[in-house]
Design a protein around this motif. Sequence first.
Motif, PDB file in Angstrom:
ATOM      1  N   ASP A 413       0.824  -1.207   0.000  1.00  0.00           N
ATOM      2  CA  ASP A 413       0.000   0.000   0.000  1.00  0.00           C
ATOM      3  C   ASP A 413       0.860   1.259   0.000  1.00  0.00           C
ATOM      4  O   ASP A 413       0.531   2.257  -0.653  1.00  0.00           O
ATOM      5  N   THR A 414       1.953   1.225   0.723  1.00  0.00           N
ATOM      6  CA  THR A 414       2.855   2.378   0.774  1.00  0.00           C
ATOM      7  C   THR A 414       3.438   2.677  -0.604  1.00  0.00           C
ATOM      8  O   THR A 414       3.487   3.830  -1.040  1.00  0.00           O
ATOM      9  N   LEU A 415       3.902   1.648  -1.277  1.00  0.00           N
ATOM     10  CA  LEU A 415       4.475   1.822  -2.606  1.00  0.00           C
ATOM     11  C   LEU A 415       3.421   2.344  -3.575  1.00  0.00           C
ATOM     12  O   LEU A 415       3.684   3.253  -4.371  1.00  0.00           O
ATOM     13  N   TRP A 416       2.222   1.779  -3.524  1.00  0.00           N
ATOM     14  CA  TRP A 416       1.160   2.246  -4.423  1.00  0.00           C
ATOM     15  C   TRP A 416       0.855   3.724  -4.188  1.00  0.00           C
ATOM     16  O   TRP A 416       0.714   4.500  -5.139  1.00  0.00           O
ATOM     17  N   SER A 417       0.759   4.124  -2.921  1.00  0.00           N
ATOM     18  CA  SER A 417       0.440   5.513  -2.611  1.00  0.00           C
ATOM     19  C   SER A 417       1.480   6.468  -3.196  1.00  0.00           C
ATOM     20  O   SER A 417       1.140   7.508  -3.785  1.00  0.00           O
ATOM     21  N   ALA A 418       2.754   6.106  -3.075  1.00  0.00           N
ATOM     22  CA  ALA A 418       3.827   6.957  -3.595  1.00  0.00           C
ATOM     23  C   ALA A 418       3.820   6.995  -5.119  1.00  0.00           C
ATOM     24  O   ALA A 418       3.982   8.054  -5.734  1.00  0.00           O
ATOM     25  N   LEU A 419       3.624   5.833  -5.748  1.00  0.00           N
ATOM     26  CA  LEU A 419       3.565   5.801  -7.209  1.00  0.00           C
ATOM     27  C   LEU A 419       2.381   6.615  -7.727  1.00  0.00           C
ATOM     28  O   LEU A 419       2.493   7.344  -8.725  1.00  0.00           O
ATOM     29  N   ASN A 420       1.250   6.489  -7.062  1.00  0.00           N
ATOM     30  CA  ASN A 420       0.057   7.198  -7.500  1.00  0.00           C
ATOM     31  C   ASN A 420       0.244   8.708  -7.405  1.00  0.00           C
ATOM     32  O   ASN A 420      -0.166   9.462  -8.301  1.00  0.00           O
ATOM     33  N   ARG A 421       0.875   9.172  -6.319  1.00  0.00           N
ATOM     34  CA  ARG A 421       1.157  10.611  -6.195  1.00  0.00           C
ATOM     35  C   ARG A 421       2.045  11.091  -7.334  1.00  0.00           C
ATOM     36  O   ARG A 421       1.808  12.152  -7.925  1.00  0.00           O
ATOM     37  N   ALA A 422       3.066  10.319  -7.631  1.00  0.00           N
ATOM     38  CA  ALA A 422       3.992  10.710  -8.694  1.00  0.00           C
ATOM     39  C   ALA A 422       3.287  10.731 -10.044  1.00  0.00           C
ATOM     40  O   ALA A 422       3.492  11.647 -10.855  1.00  0.00           O
ATOM     41  N   GLY A 423       2.455   9.715 -10.318  1.00  0.00           N
ATOM     42  CA  GLY A 423       1.737   9.673 -11.581  1.00  0.00           C
ATOM     43  C   GLY A 423       0.786  10.843 -11.734  1.00  0.00           C
ATOM     44  O   GLY A 423       0.698  11.461 -12.809  1.00  0.00           O
ATOM     45  N   ASN A 424       0.068  11.186 -10.674  1.00  0.00           N
ATOM     46  CA  ASN A 424      -0.854  12.319 -10.732  1.00  0.00           C
ATOM     47  C   ASN A 424      -0.103  13.626 -10.948  1.00  0.00           C
ATOM     48  O   ASN A 424      -0.553  14.506 -11.698  1.00  0.00           O
ATOM     49  N   ALA A 425       1.039  13.785 -10.273  1.00  0.00           N
ATOM     50  CA  ALA A 425       1.808  15.023 -10.394  1.00  0.00           C
ATOM     51  C   ALA A 425       2.288  15.253 -11.816  1.00  0.00           C
ATOM     52  O   ALA A 425       2.351  16.395 -12.288  1.00  0.00           O
ATOM     53  N   GLN A 426       2.625  14.184 -12.537  1.00  0.00           N
ATOM     54  CA  GLN A 426       3.144  14.300 -13.899  1.00  0.00           C
ATOM     55  C   GLN A 426       2.077  14.061 -14.965  1.00  0.00           C
ATOM     56  O   GLN A 426       2.372  14.076 -16.160  1.00  0.00           O
ATOM     57  N   HIS A 427       0.851  13.817 -14.544  1.00  0.00           N
ATOM     58  CA  HIS A 427      -0.253  13.471 -15.447  1.00  0.00           C
ATOM     59  C   HIS A 427       0.099  12.257 -16.306  1.00  0.00           C
ATOM     60  O   HIS A 427      -0.239  12.176 -17.483  1.00  0.00           O
ATOM     61  N   LEU A 492       1.382 -11.804  -0.984  1.00  0.00           N
ATOM     62  CA  LEU A 492       0.500 -10.670  -1.212  1.00  0.00           C
ATOM     63  C   LEU A 492       0.558  -9.582  -0.154  1.00  0.00           C
ATOM     64  O   LEU A 492       0.090  -8.485  -0.396  1.00  0.00           O
ATOM     65  N   ARG A 493       1.074  -9.867   1.025  1.00  0.00           N
ATOM     66  CA  ARG A 493       0.925  -8.927   2.123  1.00  0.00           C
ATOM     67  C   ARG A 493       2.283  -8.510   2.664  1.00  0.00           C
ATOM     68  O   ARG A 493       2.676  -8.897   3.764  1.00  0.00           O
ATOM     69  N   VAL A 494       2.951  -7.680   1.910  1.00  0.00           N
ATOM     70  CA  VAL A 494       4.311  -7.285   2.277  1.00  0.00           C
ATOM     71  C   VAL A 494       4.360  -6.620   3.643  1.00  0.00           C
ATOM     72  O   VAL A 494       5.109  -7.015   4.519  1.00  0.00           O
ATOM     73  N   GLU A 495       3.532  -5.593   3.835  1.00  0.00           N
ATOM     74  CA  GLU A 495       3.682  -4.787   5.040  1.00  0.00           C
ATOM     75  C   GLU A 495       3.255  -5.544   6.297  1.00  0.00           C
ATOM     76  O   GLU A 495       3.872  -5.429   7.337  1.00  0.00           O
ATOM     77  N   SER A 496       2.186  -6.329   6.205  1.00  0.00           N
ATOM     78  CA  SER A 496       1.708  -7.020   7.397  1.00  0.00           C
ATOM     79  C   SER A 496       2.537  -8.260   7.724  1.00  0.00           C
ATOM     80  O   SER A 496       2.605  -8.671   8.867  1.00  0.00           O
ATOM     81  N   HIS A 502       9.221  -4.423  -1.294  1.00  0.00           N
ATOM     82  CA  HIS A 502       7.984  -3.808  -1.766  1.00  0.00           C
ATOM     83  C   HIS A 502       8.057  -3.841  -3.292  1.00  0.00           C
ATOM     84  O   HIS A 502       8.918  -3.206  -3.902  1.00  0.00           O
ATOM     85  N   TYR A 503       7.137  -4.559  -3.890  1.00  0.00           N
ATOM     86  CA  TYR A 503       7.235  -4.866  -5.319  1.00  0.00           C
ATOM     87  C   TYR A 503       6.037  -4.304  -6.085  1.00  0.00           C
ATOM     88  O   TYR A 503       4.901  -4.350  -5.598  1.00  0.00           O
ATOM     89  N   ALA A 504       6.299  -3.789  -7.287  1.00  0.00           N
ATOM     90  CA  ALA A 504       5.228  -3.357  -8.178  1.00  0.00           C
ATOM     91  C   ALA A 504       5.574  -3.716  -9.615  1.00  0.00           C
ATOM     92  O   ALA A 504       6.718  -3.547 -10.051  1.00  0.00           O
ATOM     93  N   HIS A 505       4.577  -4.220 -10.314  1.00  0.00           N
ATOM     94  CA  HIS A 505       4.681  -4.503 -11.748  1.00  0.00           C
ATOM     95  C   HIS A 505       3.818  -3.494 -12.484  1.00  0.00           C
ATOM     96  O   HIS A 505       2.629  -3.344 -12.197  1.00  0.00           O
ATOM     97  N   LEU A 506       4.417  -2.771 -13.433  1.00  0.00           N
ATOM     98  CA  LEU A 506       3.704  -1.770 -14.217  1.00  0.00           C
ATOM     99  C   LEU A 506       3.539  -2.285 -15.638  1.00  0.00           C
ATOM    100  O   LEU A 506       4.527  -2.472 -16.363  1.00  0.00           O
ATOM    101  N   ASP A 507       2.288  -2.526 -16.025  1.00  0.00           N
ATOM    102  CA  ASP A 507       1.982  -2.996 -17.380  1.00  0.00           C
ATOM    103  C   ASP A 507       1.637  -1.787 -18.235  1.00  0.00           C
ATOM    104  O   ASP A 507       0.594  -1.146 -18.056  1.00  0.00           O
TER     105      ASP A 507
END
Length: 544
Positions: A413-427, A492-496, A502-507
Amino acid sequence: MQNLVRSLTPPARHLSSATGRLSPRPSFDSLVIPVHQGTDLRERLTTLLPDPLGQQLGTQAAAAGSKGKLNECHILYPDVPALADLRRVALVGTGQAPEAREQTPAELDEKTRVSVASAVKSLRSQGSKRIGVAVPEAHIAAAAAAASLALFDPTYAKTVAKPSAAPAVFPVTLAGRQLSEEAATEAWERGWVYGEAQNLARRWMDTPANLMTPSAFAAEVETHLGPLANVTVTAHDTDWAVAQKMGLFLGVAQGSAEPARFLEIHYRGAGAGAPTLGLVGKGVTFDTGGIDIKPWQGMEDMKADMGGAACVAATLYGIASLRMPINVVCAIPLCENMPGGRAVKPGDVLTAMNGQTVEVLNTDAEGRLILADALYYVSTVHRPSVLLDVATLTGAMAVALGSTYTGVFTNSDTLWSALNRAGNAQHELLWRMPMHPEYREVMRKSRVADLANLSASRGAGSCTAAMFLREFVGEPVRSDGEDDAAAEDRTLRVESSGAPVHYAHLDIAGVMSSKAGNGYNHDGMSGRPTRALIAYVQQLAQAK
């Protein structure tokens, strides 16, 4: 009139200019002035600019019918003897003013990118050589990125109808604006690097496959990244991959006469004990589908099936150019997927670097195979705390999200939140996709191997592919005596569960190309989401 503008010192590689107040003869032949919709342009320009320039432009703007609508651009032609060098002024619309409608900083940045890029394209087409851009301090980085992206030339292989040489573009401040030279210069440099990085990814993706073989791509990366501080580039050959037991990567590569390369790039911007970020990019420099050959329609675009490789290498270019205080290891498996006499066949079984066997049910599901060995290599040999892979992986992603969003599969969840902020900032928008254990189980239904490279069901092709990749992040998740619940937790549950990465796959299959030529886009390969990735790493570096 001698206080009309102040030119700010831009990066030396883009422009050579003295800092300070200019004489009545400005150092630029064209000027970009963004204007808001609903503004009284005559009043605005006469207030903003000294006479007679303000009066002239106000009259011309009224005659041209300028409204300030987003992306509306009018080129005006001042005739002021004392400012003879200033030949063109581009009034470009940014839509409604912030005070007219509440807008986020990210929305305003995107309006700046679209409007400035439109103006720069228009001025270039009219022969401008030195373009000054006047934007508020908060949006200078966005304007710089837009200018860089607008100057991208997709016609490099043509011998006729070449566009004019790229003009120099730099920030200026209008008299009365309060903006320090240092802040403007740093922000402009940073934004320009963001644009340069995306342009690198665009160029590599747009290059025909006969000119962008695995060896050629490795050479390109060495040329652009090798000279940067704290960067080392190593192109491993197939003998090295054999020694590493990368059976999946080698299996895909064996059908081509072009030798495969495994590109490894290190950037050491922090101390030896600092956490490491891992980047992995899919580098299939041309994908025919192999024995399960693709339809011919659109196959020419498969030169960009190395889009993930292009984006992560370009991201590292941006990281190193900005000298971010972070350590990064980047792995890029490079090969072609061809239907040659030695090509892997449907039903063949390959052995991955981690020892798991994989039945190849479809040779066109090759990207996950080469990524699997690369993910295992990076996650176990270099042990990053965060690991991202980027790949033009599945047509199902384009069906699900079209060309608007990149699909993101993550166990954090932490990684997703950071990626999402970055994506929104750069459109460069991202959308989180599910990683459910059921998607994992359908990839394990092979009669002859530990895994299959294709789902046992037709649905959720992007989700099942993501779960296949997750099998190769770290050691195999199943072992003798481990129950299903424990395996799911570790998967599936890295943080807990306290898993180490912390892993993310971007398609990026859906956003691989752009059909629009408006704003900072062009008709061709997009280079997305390079700017979002750089912005994410900048967040990560600042947090440390």
